[in-house]
Each structure stands twice: as C-alpha cells, then as structure tokens.
Scaffold this motif. Structure first.
Motif, PDB file in Angstrom:
ATOM      1  N   GLY A 248       0.367  -1.185  -0.139  1.00 35.32           N
ATOM      2  CA  GLY A 248      -0.193  -0.235  -0.150  1.00 35.32           C
ATOM      3  C   GLY A 248       1.122   1.060  -0.261  1.00 35.32           C
ATOM      4  O   GLY A 248       0.335   2.291  -0.300  1.00 35.32           O
ATOM      5  N   LEU A 274      -6.560  -5.248   0.882  1.00 33.98           N
ATOM      6  CA  LEU A 274      -5.994  -3.615   0.662  1.00 33.98           C
ATOM      7  C   LEU A 274      -6.957  -2.703  -0.865  1.00 33.98           C
ATOM      8  O   LEU A 274      -7.501  -1.673  -0.543  1.00 33.98           O
ATOM      9  N   TYR A 276      -9.579  -2.257   1.679  1.00 31.94           N
ATOM     10  CA  TYR A 276      -9.997  -1.248   2.866  1.00 31.94           C
ATOM     11  C   TYR A 276      -9.005  -0.060   3.103  1.00 31.94           C
ATOM     12  O   TYR A 276      -7.767   0.391   3.611  1.00 31.94           O
TER      13      TYR A 276
ATOM     14  N   PRO B  25     -16.383   2.476   2.745  1.00 28.43           N
ATOM     15  CA  PRO B  25     -16.956   3.367   4.153  1.00 28.43           C
ATOM     16  C   PRO B  25     -17.169   5.046   4.044  1.00 28.43           C
ATOM     17  O   PRO B  25     -17.698   4.939   2.236  1.00 28.43           O
ATOM     18  N   LEU B  32      -8.763   4.121  -6.217  1.00 25.86           N
ATOM     19  CA  LEU B  32      -7.787   3.773  -6.990  1.00 25.86           C
ATOM     20  C   LEU B  32      -8.677   2.016  -8.149  1.00 25.86           C
ATOM     21  O   LEU B  32      -8.398   0.763  -6.890  1.00 25.86           O
ATOM     22  N   LEU B  34      -7.364  -1.126 -10.176  1.00 23.15           N
ATOM     23  CA  LEU B  34      -6.303  -1.083 -10.806  1.00 23.15           C
ATOM     24  C   LEU B  34      -6.703  -2.512 -11.743  1.00 23.15           C
ATOM     25  O   LEU B  34      -7.940  -3.050 -11.380  1.00 23.15           O
ATOM     26  N   THR B  42     -10.932  -1.993  -6.802  1.00 22.99           N
ATOM     27  CA  THR B  42     -11.213  -1.572  -6.560  1.00 22.99           C
ATOM     28  C   THR B  42     -10.062  -1.466  -5.411  1.00 22.99           C
ATOM     29  O   THR B  42     -10.801  -1.771  -4.203  1.00 22.99           O
ATOM     30  N   LEU B  43      -9.066  -0.976  -5.192  1.00 27.10           N
ATOM     31  CA  LEU B  43      -8.261  -0.799  -3.800  1.00 27.10           C
ATOM     32  C   LEU B  43      -8.609   1.049  -2.915  1.00 27.10           C
ATOM     33  O   LEU B  43      -8.436   2.161  -4.055  1.00 27.10           O
ATOM     34  N   ARG B  44      -8.468   0.624  -1.638  1.00 28.46           N
ATOM     35  CA  ARG B  44      -8.889   2.329  -1.127  1.00 28.46           C
ATOM     36  C   ARG B  44      -7.454   1.904   0.041  1.00 28.46           C
ATOM     37  O   ARG B  44      -7.622   3.584   0.350  1.00 28.46           O
ATOM     38  N   ARG B  45      -6.607   1.405  -0.614  1.00 30.21           N
ATOM     39  CA  ARG B  45      -5.605   1.380   0.705  1.00 30.21           C
ATOM     40  C   ARG B  45      -4.416   2.839   0.227  1.00 30.21           C
ATOM     41  O   ARG B  45      -3.786   2.756   1.150  1.00 30.21           O
ATOM     42  N   PHE B  46      -3.682   2.273  -0.620  1.00 25.98           N
ATOM     43  CA  PHE B  46      -3.006   3.489  -1.605  1.00 25.98           C
ATOM     44  C   PHE B  46      -3.220   4.650  -1.282  1.00 25.98           C
ATOM     45  O   PHE B  46      -4.836   5.443  -1.175  1.00 25.98           O
ATOM     46  N   GLN B  47      -2.266   5.077  -0.320  1.00 32.14           N
ATOM     47  CA  GLN B  47      -2.717   6.820  -0.298  1.00 32.14           C
ATOM     48  C   GLN B  47      -1.720   7.504  -1.365  1.00 32.14           C
ATOM     49  O   GLN B  47      -0.769   7.577  -1.673  1.00 32.14           O
ATOM     50  N   ARG B  48      -2.054   8.513  -2.021  1.00 30.65           N
ATOM     51  CA  ARG B  48      -1.952   8.740  -3.235  1.00 30.65           C
ATOM     52  C   ARG B  48      -0.513   9.948  -2.765  1.00 30.65           C
ATOM     53  O   ARG B  48      -1.469  11.129  -2.178  1.00 30.65           O
ATOM     54  N   HIS B 264      13.456   7.489  -5.760  1.00 29.82           N
ATOM     55  CA  HIS B 264      12.452   8.263  -5.709  1.00 29.82           C
ATOM     56  C   HIS B 264      13.383  10.134  -5.611  1.00 29.82           C
ATOM     57  O   HIS B 264      12.852  11.620  -4.797  1.00 29.82           O
TER      58      HIS B 264
END
Lengths: 415, 461
Positions: A248, A274, A276, B25, B32, B34, B42-48, B264
């Motif tokens: 993540g 992932l 959640y 939620p 996101l 993917l 649909t993944l919601r964990r990724f922090q953009r 990075h």
C-alpha cells in the motif's frame, strides 16, 4: 600474526629479487569462519602494472625484512582474471562491518591475518582508534593491540550493493542465526542499501520475518531495492496484513506489478486487505485465519486442520465458519479447547458462540481499545452478511493505541 | 454498532444483524481501480501523494535548514560588513553564488539519496583513511571556528537586550548541551528556526531603505573587481559563508536521515534549489539594506551588532535592535547546537566508533567528548576579553572559504563515480557548474592568499 596495513608495506621478492610492491590480497570464499587468502596482487614495473599470483606460489613471509617470498612469477596473471573475489584492501579495509557478537555496526580499521601451515587466513578485525593511529604513523602492532580484535567468525561484511548477493558475491552469512527482531534492529543502524543487501542474504522466510518488524519507512526503502523474484517470495512469506502495509505504500505501478505476479492465493489475500482504506479496522486486520466447519467431529477436525494450522502466524483461535456461502461466522475455539476436546464431540458442541465482533469500517483505535479491554488475543471482523472477513490481533491493537514512538517496538508475535 | 439487533457477546454471534452495515466506508476518499490479472479491482488503501503546492512544501526540509544555517552570526557579520564597506559592488558575487550553492547542495543531497551514506563515510570507503582524516580535520577546524562565532553571536544578541554576555553565554552553553543530550532538542530546534524568521525583515528593510535600484542592478549583474586586500578578503568571506563544508555535510546526512531513496530522488532536488535561492535572497537583501543605510551615510566599518542592527531601522524604527537581537539569537542558538552535534557525528563516523545521543558517555566517549568539548571551546573562546568580534566572524568565514575547495573535490569525484551513483551520476551541465564553482573558489582563495603574501612583502596595500 600480521596486520593487513603492515603487510601492504611489504615487497614481493623471488630468488632474483625483483622490485614488486604488494598492493592487495584477495579472498574467494567468505563462508568459512577464517577464510584463506587466495591470491596476491602486486605492482611490478617490469611486468607492466598490476599482476595476480595464486597464494600457493608464496614460499613464506619475512616480517623482519618486510617481504613476501615467492617461488617465481611465472604463474602471474592479469588482474581481470580475479572475478568476484573480495580484495581485502579495496573492498574490506575501511568498510562497514557488522560485529554480530556485540550486535553493532562498525568499521574495519584494520584486518588481522594469521599464518597456519601454508595458508594465510583472515582471523580478526581491529576496530580500535589505535588501528587508525597505527596506519597513520605506519608503526607495527604490539601485543597489547590484541584487545581490540574481534573474531572474524562473528563478523558480517557488506558491500552496500543489494544486487551483489544475486550476482554471486561471497558472504559469510553468519547473521542467519540471529532472531529476526535483532536482525531488523541491526539493519536500522546501517544505510538502506546495506540493509537491502543484508536482507537479500537471508532465506526468504527469515527475510520476511525481518522485514515485518522494520520501521515503516525503512520497509519501503529496503523492499524497493530487493531483486524482483526475491521480493515476490518475501511478500508471499509475510503475513498478508503486513505485506499489504508495504504494498500500500509502494509506487502504484510497482505495486500493480507485484500484485500481478504474486502466487494467486497470497495475492488474493493481500488484494482483499488493500480494499479497505487506511484508518479502518479493515486496514489493520489479517485475513490469514484458521477456520473449521461447525458440524465436523473433533476427530475429523484434527486431520482437517493439521495442514491449515501450519501456515498462518495467528493460530491461537480457530474460527467456526459455515461451509455454505455466505460463510457465516458461528463461533470460536481456542487452540486449548480444540486440543483437549473429546474425539466424538462436534466442533459446534464445544465452540463458544458468544463473540464480540468488529466490523471492517470501524475506527481502528476504538477497536484497539476494545480488544485490549476484552483481554483476548484477537477479535474477529465480520461483514454485512455475518461472514468472517479476518481478525484483529492483539499486536495490531497495541500498535494502534501505543504512542507513535513505541509502535516500531510493539511486539508482532502473531503476525 | 448501536444498530445491532443482537447485543454483542450476549447472544450467539450468528444472530447479529449486520445488514445495515455499509458496503463501503463513509468517506471512501481515494479509490483506485487497478487491473490485476485481467480483473479490475477497487483498492482504497493506497495513499496518493499530495498534489499541487502541498506536495512541494512537503519536500522542503534539510535544504532550507542547511542554507539558513549559512545565515548565522558569521554570515550576518560578513554580509553587513560587505554592504557597509563596498555598498552594492559585491552583490554580483552573491548572484553567482546562488547558482553555485544550489548546485553544490543538490549534489550533496543526491549523494545522500543514491548511497544512503554520509559524505565522510563515502570518502573513507572510496579514498581510504588518510583522505577521510584530512576531510575530518578540515571540518573540525572550520566548525570549531564557527562554534566560537555562534557563541559570539549569542553574546552580542544578549548585549542588544541589555543582558550581560558573561551570564547569557555560559547559560546558553549549558542549556544547549543539556537539550541535545537529554532529549527535547527536536522541539527546541523549531523555536530557533522560528526565531530566525525575523530575518524576513531584511527584504522589507531593503525596500524601505529606498536604495538606488539602478546601482543595485549594476552591482548584481556587472562584476567589478578592486585590487584591494579587503575587497578580496570579503569576497572569499562571502564564498565561505554562503557555501560551507558544514552545510554540504548537513544536507547530505539529513537527506539520508529523511529516508530519501534513490528511486524517488527526482523531485527532492527542489529542496536544495529552494533552500539556496531563499537563503541567498535574504543575504542579498542584508547587503542592500546595510549598503542603503550605513554605506550611504558614510559608515563603512561595522564594529558591533548594534551597528549591524541599524540597517533595519528604516523598516522597524526603534525596534531594530530588539528584532535584530531576536534573529541573531535564534540563528546562533540553532547553529550553536547543530554544529557541535554534526561534528561529533562526522568524527565518530570516520573513526567507526559508537555515536548517537541515545547512548551515554561511557558507551560513546569520543562522541560525547567531542560534543561537550566543542561547546565548551566555543563558549570559553567567545568570552575572551577584547576579542575583535567582527574580525573573528569574518575571518572564520574566510577560513571556511579556504577549506571549501578540498571538500568540493571530494564531492565532485564521488558524484561522478558511476558504480556508486548509477543513473544519478552527474550530468555534463552539472559537472560544468560544479567544477566552475570549484575553480571560482580556488581562484579567489589563491588570489587572497597571494595578496596577503604581497602585502606582507609590502608590494600592495
């Protein structure tokens, strides 16, 4: 018997004399406790630059005359023939090393070599300030210096190149005997490239356990430097919740690549987690749980669970889940209850149906307190249809409610 | 949970009615889509990563602190002296130096990101113990001089408030020592940083002083040169205070500390650029403000902090002394704590001995000995009666400038090492700018040393 820094002032002579200056010594294998020197490198004006000779052509070392006597230089080869061998002066002297005995990081201020039969072996490393002084003023070592010597047996030498391991560079690999927490602690004291190199050195399951207990920032830094197939294996061996934590935080492209290439089962577990968002119970639970159908006889359940109990980190609770969709959660068995139950009882009969359950979109902090207050080892997380989604373990709860500075040290016993 | 039809734990779990539980939620935030194994999930964990201005603000950090540390007591003295003595004439040096500073600091942070190691670590690994001891020695000498400068700054600021330096300097030394060793330093550092914000008054003062902008422009873009010893001396002083060995070390090690990885690094370079531009803008306005007030009024020598404070009068009037005092105090305290700490880290790094404030005297004698010794040295020397304060400050900067070419060579050699840097190796433009800076500084130092010799022989005045 002789310090490397001293040896480097020696000349290389044969019966004809000859004006050759010793430049370096090489070692081919590091996986023995006291690795033998395999070649000498010297500079010869008449042979044109740097030449390499195998150690077996060395007849002896003469400390009084400060010279290394060789039979002849007929076997001398070009420097390019050395390959992956470690050069003591170029690679090892002044390099960062791990003193595993004292669990610390230090630098090789000097190397101690001992002659035994016809071999010269690397036996210790000098980390004292005196060694630096000695190199500066080019004085010889005396017997008192031996106090600051550390046995080479317990030294791990790193290059600062994570790809060196897979490229076949030699390593001592003593570190694999330490518990993962201690390895992780050691990696926090070294640069991230060294840390990634160290991790690559470990067997995958140990690397996974070590990565799990590193600090979050370090995890990502180190993980990104791992070679791809190794990284995949490590990800697969990690608890799915901790693996999801790392994935993540990766670059989305990189994450997608790994998720596509993971073995199907492991990949699905991680992807499910992932889904959640951060800051929900779903983001701190693990879905690697042991389940058993309710109608099974205990005797049957034992063989049914034998395999299932091998993999997950958290096995203290066995969740009783219906066979038919939507796989409703019916109750829980502790491992103790399960082991002590009579063969002919059914799971249903001995399970505890009165459960506290969490839901996936709750606040993780509240869930953490709830679990701590209940004094249980874990609480199940259930979905809309009463199906079991996963479990929040006491480890996850502690790291939710602990002050930020303690989180890295919070135990991760079950995950 | 309040909507549960069965109270939890009092009825069997299967009787819980969770049908009212939402499917997603409430604040679904970033989601996101993917494509994984041909299926869209649909993944919601990724922090953009944050976008826009916030993204750039988050990158700022070590560069800003490192460059601001260049505007310490010695820096202020040098800039004010320059403005008072030569008006706008030397501003062109600062304009050139902004490019140089940006390039040098960026190379420092790139080295840090690409290798995860500090400068002295790399020198030891690549060039051996002798060179690393030389670099360490240079840093030690330069920083010792600077530490004295910081305590002089603390004393001078105290006197602006009408307090005795005989009390304030020892107290400051003990407090700094205590704070760094026993803990809450990270928090205090922020206060010091806020105190240095006072120097933002300079750009405003520079404008309000009503300088002749034509003259300023000429000074900034048309290089002038006077074969006077003091001109050359101040020029090297400007080099030395703007680009300091300590700043490169600090930039590199704090980039490492921040955990910037080589993959990075790209956007991180903005930090070094912004720091360089920001700090030199303040420096240039310091020169303009002093030039427009003191130099115009015919005062070409600065003898004390009170003189230097006068440049702020057009802006804040009678508060000039107090405001200047606050800024000077903040800058000096900040550098007074960071310098001994950074030196102790660097020396321990080279020697490979235990280091870190989390240890104690018994386990890390060299580290703590050095840290304590440097603070003590700074405080004691700064209290020597009749020490010519401004001369000391400027001379230390000249010393820093003189030693600079040596650390620059190491940086330039390391950053062109392909094995070490990989794709982050210097580009040609960077090499031109980097070596250009090196030659500029070396020439200035040689000319200065030459003119010193000539004046000793009585050839020039």
């Amino acid at each position: 018997m002789v310090m490397l820094s001293e040896l480097l002032h020696y000349r290389v002579t044969d019966a004809q004399g000859g004006n050759r200056k010793l430049i370096d010594l090489t070692i081919r294998q590091l996986d023995t406790d006291y690795p033998p020197v395999t070649h000498i490198i010297y500079h010869s004006t008449d042979q044109g630059g740097e030449r390499v000779l195998p150690w077996k052509t060395v007849k002896g070392i003469d400390p009084a005359a400060r010279q290394i006597e060789i039979e002849n230089n007929k076997q001398a080869k070009d420097i390019d023939t050395l390959g992956q061998a470690v050069r003591l002066r170029r690679d090892m002297l002044d390099a960062l090393i791990l003193d595993l005995q004292n669990r610390r990081t230090t630098r090789a201020n000097d190397l101690w070599l001992e002659q035994e039969d016809q071999e010269l072996r690397l036996t210790a490393v000098d980390t004292s300030g005196r060694a630096i002084l000695r190199r500066l003023v080019r004085s010889r070592s005396d017997s008192r210096d031996r106090r600051a010597l550390y046995d080479w047996k317990y030294i791990e030498f790193l290059r600062g190149d994570p790809r060196a391991v897979k490229a076949g560079a030699p390593y001592h690999s003593r570190i694999v005997h330490l518990p993962p927490g201690e390895i992780a602690h050691l990696t926090s004291t070294i640069p991230y490239l060294h840390a990634a190199e160290l991790l690559s050195l470990l067997p995958e399951h140990l690397a996974a356990d070590t990565l799990e207990v590193m600090s979050p920032e370090r995890q990502v830094q180190v993980f990104e430097e791992l070679e791809e197939t190794f990284a995949l294996q490590v990800l697969k061996d990690m608890a799915p919740d901790l693996a999801a934590d790392i994935v993540g935080r990766l670059d989305i492209k990189l994450a997608q690549n790994y998720l596509n290439r993971l073995p199907k089962a492991a990949g699905k577990q991680i992807i499910d987690l992932l889904k959640y968002p951060a800051n929900t119970v779903g983001s701190i639970m693990t879905n690697d749980v042991v389940t058993v159908p309710p109608q099974l006889k205990i005797e049957k359940a034992r063989s049914f669970l034998r395999e299932k109990l091998k993999e997950p980190d958290f096995v203290y609770f066995i969740y009783v889940v219906e066979d038919q969709p939507p796989h409703k959660l019916r109750g829980v068995l502790s491992l103790r209850q399960f082991l002590t139950a009579e063969d002919e009882q059914t799971v249903e009969e001995i399970m505890n149906p009165y459960l506290l359950a969490l839901t996936p979109f709750d606040s993780p902090t509240e869930a953490g307190y709830r679990l701590l207050n209940s004094q249980l080892a874990a609480l199940p997380v259930v979905g809309k249809e009463g199906q079991l989604l996963g479990t929040v373990t006491i480890d996850a709860a502690v790291s939710q409610v602990a002050p930020r500075s303690w989180r890295a040290q919070a135990p991760k016993v079950f995950s | 949970m309040s909507e549960n039809s069965a109270p939890q734990g009092l009825e069997p779990v299967e009787e819980l009615d969770l049908s009212s539980l939402p499917d997603r939620p409430s604040d679904s935030g970033d989601s996101l889509r993917l494509n994984i194994r041909g299926r869209s999930v649909t993944l919601r964990r990724f922090q953009r990563p944050p976008k826009g201005l916030l993204r750039w603000l988050l990158i700022l950090g070590p560069g800003l602190i490192a460059s601001s540390a260049g505007n310490d007591a010695g820096g202020i003295a040098t800039y004010c002296q320059t403005g008072a003595k030569f008006g706008y004439d030397l501003i062109w040096v600062m304009v050139l130096l902004t490019v140089s500073l940006a390039v040098v600091q960026e190379m420092g942070s790139r080295l840090g990101a690409a290798t995860g190691r500090g400068l002295l670590d790399l020198i030891r690994e690549r060039f051996g113990i002798n060179w690393s001891l030389l670099a360490m020695g240079i840093l030690f000498v330069a920083n010792s001089g600077l530490v004295v400068s910081e305590f002089l700054g603390i004393g001078a600021a105290a006197e602006l408030f009408g307090l005795s330096k005989w009390i304030v300097v020892p107290v400051a030394a003990v407090v700094l020592w205590y704070l760094v060793i026993f803990g809450s330093y990270a928090w205090v550092e922020k206060i010091f940083l806020v105190m240095t914000l006072v120097f933002f008054a300079y750009p405003v003062a520079a404008i309000l002083a009503g300088p002749d902008w034509g003259d300023v422009g000429r000074g900034a873009f048309i290089p002038t040169f006077r074969p006077e010893q003091e001109y050359i001396f101040l020029l090297v002083g400007l080099l030395g205070t703007t680009i300091t060995p300590f700043m490169q070390l600090f930039q590199q090690s704090s980039t490492v500390e921040r955990g910037v990885a080589r993959r990075h690094y790209g956007p991180e370079r903005v930090d070094a650029y912004a720091g360089a531009i920001f700090s030199n803008l303040i420096s240039i306005t310091m020169i303009i403000a002093t030039a427009a007030t003191l130099h115009e009024a015919g005062q070409t020598q600065i003898e004390s902090a009170a003189d230097a404070a006068k440049a702020l009068e057009p802006f804040v009037g009678n508060a000039a002394r107090t405001l200047f005092g606050v800024g000077l105090m903040g800058a000096s305290l900040l550098a007074g704590a960071v310098l001994p700490l950074a030196t102790a880290y660097a020396v321990s790094e080279v020697l490979g001995v235990p280091k870190g404030v989390s240890l104690d005297f018994r386990r890390a004698p060299i580290f703590f000995g050095l840290f304590t010794g440097m603070i003590l040295f700074g405080a004691v020397v700064s209290l020597i009666p009749n020490l010519p304060v401004i001369q000391w400050l400027v001379t230390v900067q000249v010393l820093n400038g003189t030693l600079l070419p040596i650390t620059l060579i190491f940086i330039l050699r390391l950053i062109n090492d392909e094995q070490l840097m990989g794709t982050l190796k210097n580009t040609r433009v960077y090499n031109i700018l980097g070596w250009g800076t090196f030659f500029l500084i070396t020439t200035a130092v040689v000319v200065m040393l030459g003119s010193q010799v000539l004046s000793m022989l009585g050839v020039i005045k």
